[in-house]
Design an enzyme around this catalytic site. Structure first.
Site, PDB file in Angstrom:
ATOM      1  N   CYS A  61       0.861  -1.232  -0.246  1.00 60.29           N
ATOM      2  CA  CYS A  61       0.313  -0.091   0.167  1.00 60.29           C
ATOM      3  C   CYS A  61       0.536   1.285  -0.039  1.00 60.29           C
ATOM      4  O   CYS A  61       1.839   1.037   0.228  1.00 60.29           O
ATOM      5  CB  CYS A  61      -1.015   0.303   1.609  1.00 60.29           C
ATOM      6  SG  CYS A  61       0.210   0.041   3.096  1.00 60.29           S
ATOM      7  N   CYS A  76       3.018   1.374   3.250  1.00 64.93           N
ATOM      8  CA  CYS A  76       4.185   0.910   3.194  1.00 64.93           C
ATOM      9  C   CYS A  76       5.583   1.350   1.699  1.00 64.93           C
ATOM     10  O   CYS A  76       6.876   1.268   2.387  1.00 64.93           O
ATOM     11  CB  CYS A  76       3.893  -0.616   2.890  1.00 64.93           C
ATOM     12  SG  CYS A  76       2.802  -1.742   3.244  1.00 64.93           S
TER      13      CYS A  76
END
Length: 118
Positions: free
Chosen positions: A44, A47
């Site tokens: 995501c 991240c």
């Protein structure tokens, strides 16, 4: 079943159905392989932000280290991480559940790898 009888719990799988004993054993083995710096998370935006900040911190410190981005849930769970993103350095989870700033990562790396300070 009587109300006082204990129901046996199944431990062969978890949320995604991919956490059976065999997959967890593979995940434990995978912890010891690959790069010494890892980002744990689904891929995501948060991240990816943590990965970018980590790359910058390594660059600032002159550390030529490859970063692995681990997205497999069973491998993430093998680290005991339930909240991502997470940062792993030399096999130890040093942060989870938040995006660290580059400066914070520099401090962490200096603490866990003092011999490599620039």
């Amino acid at each position: 079943m009587l109300p006082f009888e204990k129901k046996e719990e199944e431990t062969t799988s978890c949320s995604g159905g991919n956490c059976d004993a065999e997959n967890m054993a593979k995940a434990e083995h995978a912890k010891d392989e690959g790069a010494s710096v890892k980002i744990l998370g689904s891929g995501c935006a948060k991240c990816n932000q943590l990965e970018a900040a980590t790359k910058e911190a390594l660059k600032l410190l002159g550390m030529d280290t490859t970063i692995d981005h681990v997205t497999d849930f069973s491998q993430i769970a093998a680290y005991g991480v339930m909240t991502t993103p997470a940062l792993v350095v030399d096999g130890k989870v040093v942060s989870y559940g938040k995006v660290l700033r580059t400066e914070e990562i520099v401090k962490i790396l200096q603490k866990v790898r003092p011999q490599q300070q620039v």
